[in-house]
Design an enzyme around this catalytic site. Structure first.
Site, PDB file in Angstrom:
ATOM      1  N   HIS A 142     -14.604  -8.817  28.746  1.00 34.75           N
ATOM      2  CA  HIS A 142     -14.697 -10.288  28.807  1.00 34.75           C
ATOM      3  C   HIS A 142     -16.108 -10.753  29.204  1.00 34.75           C
ATOM      4  CE1 HIS A 142     -10.286 -10.615  28.714  1.00 34.75           C
ATOM      5  NE2 HIS A 142     -10.201  -9.814  29.752  1.00 34.75           N
TER       6      HIS A 142
HETATM    7  C1  BDR Z   1     -11.669 -13.199  33.213  1.00 41.47           C
HETATM    8  O1  BDR Z   1     -10.813 -13.129  34.347  1.00 41.47           O
HETATM    9  C2  BDR Z   1     -11.322 -12.212  35.271  1.00 41.47           C
HETATM   10  O2  BDR Z   1     -10.277 -11.451  35.815  1.00 41.47           O
HETATM   11  C3  BDR Z   1     -12.355 -11.400  34.551  1.00 41.47           C
HETATM   12  O3  BDR Z   1     -13.380 -10.994  35.440  1.00 41.47           O
HETATM   13  C4  BDR Z   1     -12.881 -12.329  33.503  1.00 41.47           C
HETATM   14  O4  BDR Z   1     -13.912 -13.140  34.002  1.00 41.47           O
HETATM   15  C5  BDR Z   1     -10.868 -12.773  31.991  1.00 41.47           C
HETATM   16  O5  BDR Z   1      -9.784 -13.621  31.819  1.00 41.47           O
END
Ligand code: BDR
Ligand code: CA
Length: 314
Positions: free
Chosen positions: A243
């Site tokens: 992500h």
């Molecule tokens: C996002 O949520 C967090 O848990 C991760 O670091 C990322 O930024 C993904 O949905």
């Protein structure tokens, strides 16, 4: 030419940590002015500690870390330690960093940096809940036109949510902050699950990274192995999405992503769909465009860039 002046606002977090290591590997392209942290995946004390640890691991002790807001603007905190481990960095050994965060709070730093630097110079990369920026805008709305661009990981349209059926974690964790940010009139790029679910750390890709010898690449390998085990344990299906690294990749190689202008609105009123991102592509008089939305990514190009950045550590 000096790199793009950048503030990295994050909640490390396994994938935030990978994003930080990538960003700190390219000083000629990204002039990281500071890392600001926010409560999110784990509590605020842990996210700032983790940012300090990663800056040391990256060999970039000169980059200041500022600890930010330790709770969302309105709602109760929602952590995601089931994805990131109790300390936030998976199973990386997490001793106390040699140097902690600065004494100035992150929001004060953001406001000061944006006022002191020439207007239109500083880009903000957000990889956690948007609490710090929203609070900065609330206290000092004059900073808005001074921000060059905000690039954030957050939201979902084509994909469902990853924390509730309809919401992505970063937006769900502070929907009221996201609402302030999307309505502020910024140049806003949103890279949500629709793209980050296309950029995954498959087994073959993890194996490729595991062949790199630097301590930084070994740490990335360990973080991604932790995420892969977590995805398997939680039964979310498939390889872990990268992500937050997508935000860094956008800054370095925007051609990897396809974006569409949209009118973006955040659900703040419904307990069931809190933090849902309503993305309207039919922009116009009724729905003026207020963001660009990531619709697809070239996964192989993204991974090639990640490897190239990690190879810089030697
Ligand atoms: C996002 O949520 C967090 O848990 C991760 O670091 C990322 O930024 C993904 O949905
Ligand atoms: Ca994050």
């Amino acid at each position: 030419m000096p790199g793009l002046p950048l503030i990295l606002d994050c909640d490390p977090g396994v994938d935030d940590a990978v994003a930080l290591l990538l960003a700190l590997a390219a000083p000629e392209a990204l002039d990281v002015l500071a890392i600001t942290t926010v409560a999110g995946n784990v509590g605020g004390g842990l996210t700032s500690r983790n940012a300090c640890l990663i800056r040391e691991l990256a060999g970039r002790p000169e980059v200041p870390v500022f600890a930010g807001q330790d709770r969302p603007l309105v709602r109760e905190p929602v952590i995601a330690d089931h994805f990131h481990g109790p300390g936030g960095l998976g199973d990386l050994p997490a001793a106390a960093p040699a140097r902690g965060p600065e004494t100035t709070p992150a929001v004060d730093y953001m406001i000061r940096a944006l006022r002191e630097r020439p207007a239109g110079e500083v880009t903000l990369a957000l990889t956690g809940p948007m609490t710090n920026l929203a609070e900065a805008i609330r206290r000092a709305p004059d900073i808005v036109p001074r921000i060059r661009q905000v690039v954030a990981m957050g939201g979902a349209r084509r994909e469902g949510g990853n924390i509730t059926a309809s919401a992505e974690y970063n937006i769900h964790a502070d929907p009221h902050a996201a609402d302030i940010v999307v309505r502020a009139g910024l140049d806003l790029v949103l890279l949500g699950l629709d793209v980050t679910h296309q950029v995954t750390a498959t087994e073959a890709r993890r194996e490729r990274i595991s062949r790199l010898a630097s301590p930084q690449a070994r740490a990335v390998s360990q973080l991604l192995a932790f995420s892969a085990r977590t995805e398997a344990r939680l039964g979310t299906g498939g390889a872990p999405p990268l992500h937050d690294p997508c935000v860094v990749l956008w800054l370095l190689a925007p051609e990897i992503f396809d974006l569409r202008p949209c009118h973006l609105a955040i659900e703040t009123g419904s307990a069931l769909t809190l933090g849902h991102t309503a993305v309207e592509f039919r922009t116009g008089e009724r729905h003026p465009a207020n963001a660009r939305w990531g619709v697809s990514a070239d996964s192989d190009a993204a991974f090639a860039r990640i490897v190239a950045l990690l190879e810089r550590y030697g």
